[in-house]
Design a protein around this motif. Sequence first.
Motif, PDB file in Angstrom:
ATOM      1  N   ASP A  66      -0.360  -3.588   6.865  1.00 29.30           N
ATOM      2  CA  ASP A  66       0.150  -2.724   7.897  1.00 29.30           C
ATOM      3  C   ASP A  66       0.697  -1.397   7.265  1.00 29.30           C
ATOM      4  OD1 ASP A  66       1.372  -1.801   9.989  1.00 29.30           O
ATOM      5  OD2 ASP A  66       2.721  -3.075  10.339  1.00 29.30           O
ATOM      6  N   GLU A  67       0.108  -0.696   7.059  1.00 35.02           N
ATOM      7  CA  GLU A  67       0.571   0.825   6.172  1.00 35.02           C
ATOM      8  C   GLU A  67       1.158   0.181   4.923  1.00 35.02           C
ATOM      9  OE1 GLU A  67       2.820   3.324   8.617  1.00 35.02           O
ATOM     10  OE2 GLU A  67       1.662   3.563  10.155  1.00 35.02           O
ATOM     11  N   PRO A  68       0.339  -0.288   4.008  1.00 36.26           N
ATOM     12  CA  PRO A  68       0.836  -0.701   2.783  1.00 36.26           C
ATOM     13  C   PRO A  68       1.398   0.465   1.895  1.00 36.26           C
ATOM     14  CG  PRO A  68      -1.491  -0.746   3.056  1.00 36.26           C
ATOM     15  CD  PRO A  68      -1.041  -0.490   4.110  1.00 36.26           C
ATOM     16  N   THR A  69       0.717   1.601   2.000  1.00 42.19           N
ATOM     17  CA  THR A  69       1.194   2.535   0.875  1.00 42.19           C
ATOM     18  C   THR A  69       2.068   3.708   1.576  1.00 42.19           C
ATOM     19  OG1 THR A  69      -0.596   4.073   1.322  1.00 42.19           O
ATOM     20  CG2 THR A  69      -1.236   2.234  -0.061  1.00 42.19           C
ATOM     21  N   SER A  70       2.668   3.574   2.783  1.00 39.18           N
ATOM     22  CA  SER A  70       3.304   4.491   3.361  1.00 39.18           C
ATOM     23  C   SER A  70       4.699   4.865   2.493  1.00 39.18           C
ATOM     24  CB  SER A  70       3.867   4.144   4.856  1.00 39.18           C
ATOM     25  OG  SER A  70       4.522   3.053   4.883  1.00 39.18           O
ATOM     26  N   GLN A  71       5.217   3.688   1.840  1.00 43.84           N
ATOM     27  CA  GLN A  71       6.453   4.021   0.888  1.00 43.84           C
ATOM     28  C   GLN A  71       6.052   4.292  -0.565  1.00 43.84           C
ATOM     29  OE1 GLN A  71       9.459   4.058   2.411  1.00 43.84           O
ATOM     30  NE2 GLN A  71       8.260   3.886   4.499  1.00 43.84           N
ATOM     31  N   LEU A  72       4.881   4.640  -0.805  1.00 40.37           N
ATOM     32  CA  LEU A  72       4.325   4.787  -2.389  1.00 40.37           C
ATOM     33  C   LEU A  72       4.260   6.028  -2.340  1.00 40.37           C
ATOM     34  CD1 LEU A  72       1.952   1.684  -2.800  1.00 40.37           C
ATOM     35  CD2 LEU A  72       4.640   1.781  -2.885  1.00 40.37           C
ATOM     36  N   ASP A  73       4.339   6.735  -3.624  1.00 36.75           N
ATOM     37  CA  ASP A  73       3.962   7.880  -4.047  1.00 36.75           C
ATOM     38  C   ASP A  73       2.340   7.945  -4.240  1.00 36.75           C
ATOM     39  OD1 ASP A  73       3.043   7.769  -7.267  1.00 36.75           O
ATOM     40  OD2 ASP A  73       4.385   6.360  -6.760  1.00 36.75           O
ATOM     41  N   PRO A  74       1.885   9.194  -4.146  1.00 35.73           N
ATOM     42  CA  PRO A  74       0.264   9.407  -3.910  1.00 35.73           C
ATOM     43  C   PRO A  74      -0.342   8.741  -5.252  1.00 35.73           C
ATOM     44  CG  PRO A  74       1.177  11.398  -3.651  1.00 35.73           C
ATOM     45  CD  PRO A  74       2.514  10.517  -4.138  1.00 35.73           C
ATOM     46  N   ILE A  75       0.041   8.704  -6.225  1.00 35.91           N
ATOM     47  CA  ILE A  75      -0.877   8.012  -7.429  1.00 35.91           C
ATOM     48  C   ILE A  75      -0.877   6.337  -7.237  1.00 35.91           C
ATOM     49  CG2 ILE A  75      -0.880   7.675  -9.988  1.00 35.91           C
ATOM     50  CD1 ILE A  75      -0.853  10.542  -9.795  1.00 35.91           C
ATOM     51  N   SER A  76       0.407   5.797  -7.005  1.00 40.94           N
ATOM     52  CA  SER A  76       0.432   4.306  -6.713  1.00 40.94           C
ATOM     53  C   SER A  76      -0.211   3.986  -5.506  1.00 40.94           C
ATOM     54  CB  SER A  76       1.696   3.842  -6.682  1.00 40.94           C
ATOM     55  OG  SER A  76       2.771   4.644  -7.575  1.00 40.94           O
ATOM     56  N   ALA A  77      -0.127   4.948  -4.565  1.00 41.00           N
ATOM     57  CA  ALA A  77      -0.940   4.419  -3.220  1.00 41.00           C
ATOM     58  C   ALA A  77      -2.380   4.542  -3.580  1.00 41.00           C
ATOM     59  CB  ALA A  77      -0.662   5.766  -2.205  1.00 41.00           C
ATOM     60  N   THR A  78      -3.099   5.625  -4.337  1.00 38.51           N
ATOM     61  CA  THR A  78      -4.294   5.384  -4.665  1.00 38.51           C
ATOM     62  C   THR A  78      -4.763   4.340  -5.469  1.00 38.51           C
ATOM     63  OG1 THR A  78      -4.090   7.855  -4.593  1.00 38.51           O
ATOM     64  CG2 THR A  78      -6.317   6.972  -5.677  1.00 38.51           C
ATOM     65  N   GLU A  79      -3.965   3.739  -6.278  1.00 39.57           N
ATOM     66  CA  GLU A  79      -4.133   2.741  -7.179  1.00 39.57           C
ATOM     67  C   GLU A  79      -4.244   1.391  -6.384  1.00 39.57           C
ATOM     68  OE1 GLU A  79      -1.404   2.356 -10.263  1.00 39.57           O
ATOM     69  OE2 GLU A  79      -2.004   4.049 -11.230  1.00 39.57           O
TER      70      GLU A  79
END
Lengths: 237, 546, 290
Positions: B167-180
């Motif tokens: 459920d929106e797992p990357t909404s709290q991450l910065d773009p680099i970590s989100a991409t990873e």
Amino acid sequence: MNAKKLINSKTAAFFSVIFSALLIGAGVFLLKDRRYMLISLGIVFLSFVPFAMIFEGRKPRAREITVTAVMIAIGVVGRAAFFMVPQFKPMTAVVIISGIALGRETGFAVGSMSAFVSNMLAGQGPWTPWQMFALGLIGFISGIIFTDRNFQSKKILVCIYGFFASFVVYGVILDTSSVMMTVYEMNFQTVLSVYLLGIPFNLIHGVSTFLFLMLIGNSMIRKLSRIKNKFGILLCN
Amino acid sequence: MAVYEVNNLTFKYPKGKNYALKNISFKVEEGETVIVCGLSGSGKSTLLKCLKPALVPFAGELSGEIFFDGTPSKEMSNTEQAAKIGFVMQRPDNQIVTHKLWHEMAFAMENLGFDKEMMRLKVGEMCSYFGLSHLYERDVNTLSGGQKQLINLASVLAADPKVIILDEPTSQLDPISATEFLNVIKRINRELGITIIISEHRLEEVISFADKLLAIDKGRQVFFGGVKEGIKTIALKNQELFKSMPVGIKLYDRYSNGNDYPLDVCGSRIFLKKYTENKKISSVVIAQKPDREKKETAIKCSDIWFKYEKKGKDIIKNLSLEVYKGEIFSVLGANGSGKSTLLKCLCGIEKPYRGRIKAEGRNAAALLPQDPALLFLKETVIDEFYESINKGKLGLSGKDKEKIEEAVEFFKLDKLLSMHPYDLSGGEQQKVALAKLLLKNPEIILLDEPTKGLDFSFKEKLQNTIKQLAKMGKTIIMVSHDIDFTAECSDRCAMLFNGEILSCSKPRDFFQKNRFYTTNASRIGRDIIPNAVFTDDILKALEGIR
Amino acid sequence: MYNEFTKCHPFVNFFCFLFVITVTVFFNHPIITAVSFAGAMIYGITLLGSKILKYFFLFVLPLCLLCGIFNPVFNHQGMTILFYFQDGNPLTMESIVYGGVSALLLASVLLWFVSFNQVMDSDKIIYLFGRVVPSLATVITMVMRLVPMYACHFKEVYRLRALEIKKLNIYRRIRISLASVSSTTTWALENAVFTADSMTARGYGSSKRSFYSDFVFTNRDFILLSVIILTAAVFSVSAVMGGGYAMYFPYIKMGDNHLLNMSAYVSFGLACFLPVFFNVWEELKWRFMK
């Protein structure tokens, strides 16, 4: 279900008393100068057994576990929050609030575990079991006397109870324990003098509990009721 | 056999007036990646929770059928569903239970009663697969958000699930970590064949590897099926939702009638190249905004240095900065570049050990932290406003009430006033926090990652709010990872790296120079449409050759 | 120094401390207390170096002095009267000796706990708890994670609030702290909803819990544990038969069976110095291997 119900707080208290009586007997006849120590430590440990059994026996759900953990952590953090005033510890107040809002057994768990974990961070010592016992007892009693529904009307009573719980109950238990550690025979005089020595600390402790309950006790209780609603269960027993 | 088969799923919250979900039907085959898209409040989270029996919101009315692997999901035992259906939520911090990484990895397996040898093997396997071995004995609190989210995933994976719902797992991450993180998701899908159901508003990254798309709007199903047909349907039926699609898809939709949408930057570039072939492109006409003649300084830092500990590393080094009144100033930079620390220095929480910060008046700057919840103290929104004005004293003057009414109107908060701040959505929380700050009448507003966790429509609203505030004469300084957002709304941008400001200029000049750290439009248009930085630039250029 | 004992199985660490601390607390015998003190001090030094001396002089010594004075002042039993206080109560030699031994005992217990805290880290405690009270063990590990997290959140809330107040006196600080604790509590409880969900989602409470740990009970743990149990057994037998017996009032009298006394001293001493011996042994082994 019946078997589980058997292990309620009353049976627990009953067994505690029985075991304690046995222990007192053993202490009086077997050991001479360290008997108070043995008896009291025995009582302290035995009082944990039934509560631990209740806590484990009812297989607490994730929700109860988390709320218990949160309240303990708040109590522990509270100790650091008032670093500017020495001995100003809101932990007792948090324990009382947990006892009121979450029931007496959770109150005991929050109290004793707060003491244990805060000592885990600050360093365990011979005082750990007594602190656990004292705070657990305070949480348990507050759960018996008050409920979150009548908190509003009895607020001042709760505050006074909080003051006495920390000034008298906590103070006496902890001070007596230090007397037992060092003195050959307990008598009124020695306990009183140690307690007099400790009055300034206990007073600050009592006042801090009073203030905490007075100023944000209400909102803490409301927060907990809100969470109980959100979880959709009555954590109270 | 389908992993999930959902027929006519309908759900209503106990106190809700409307159905949170109505007649949702879809089918997920094994090994597929399904992306669930919809705006905030469309019912995405509710839908995902309904797919996992243990998480179905308490006391809600649920009807319709959900089959997991052929059996009705209601009939699954707790153990079975815990092991087979993995669930990863939004906030990495809230999901972690224990205090050591190894314990967290083993937590799910402990609950399911795995034996010790098995657990040790699995944890070892997980650590090696995810490259977490060097963190094995670390305290969870010392990890970054991206690492925490990876642990959450690993812990769920250790129980060997068939499906993972995110459920929106990357909404709290910065773009680099989100991409990873999303790459890991892609990897476990491709390498292990685990079925993925994911909701995400960073569509650019997921849409390129998704097999199916499920679009919902206000609880109704808009579309379910292949990704490209899905985009076409959304483009036709639901413009509001289509706005959140990546730039490349928007361009394609405008200038082509097919449905072979380019799903990544590379594809978009190929399309754009083909489309502009043998056509003369006029270079982007830059309408020079006249520089404000009278530049009043709002805040000025001269040569500030900062470190947290005496023997620690310098977080900010010799930084000089001047921001003018009524300006929107953005600071960009990677994690750990000192962005948040800079804001703390500017508002006075931290004091630089060398150099000076000069601001106009005391309490000139107010900080909106990353987590707006840090500002909430009361139980209703209106109480928060009262508290903000009189700091706990009793009584409000008529003037104060007027001020509050003004703020409520400005942010359109009238419906939220009696709600608990924590019952609001992320975007609403932020509005309330911002309104609360403004009541204190600060000259300078500092925003720390204002777009974190917001979906496209909230971002658009936030952008308008910020611009309006600047017009009213407030100075706005924000730090952000969100390149597209800052490019669109700031007057000047600065790049912070290793505690120093490397470049500082107007967004157009700023992003034109950058090759990697730049807007999506600039990436797509590079070398094809000269000087394009914003989506509008590309659109204008293409309009010229039509 | 090389601290191999810390790396032993938690059972070994725990039972060693349990035995040593219990005996120290309950046996108020000059020689046993002295042995315990020496063991605690030496092991403390090997673990913490000069820090333990600082702790000893700043915290332990004042407490012990207090205890040493407290006893003769309030306890007037004993036959050998040295002189009378102004209120007519006697000062006796026995109570002075008892006070001295008690002070030493207090010091040993406090010092043993320093080593205990150093050796028994949270992982070990949670491991031990997990066997007996699994739910409470889960609570402990959760709290260990939440405390630093809340402390951090609290600090941020506090500092944001403190910015707005001009003069910070103690009263205002307490007010802000209370408001920040309250705010932190709301945040904590609201987030707990998600934590609980995440636990349920991962099957908490769905079946009997098992335990993951990296602790492996190896041969050397077996040997060490056997030594501890053996010493405890020898000590218990000799103590029950009258070894290590000391009586202070009305007159000082100690157990006079030499063999029993010696077996009590030696077995207890062995346990007290076990960690140090073990560390030295490992250190030597390492040196000879190189």
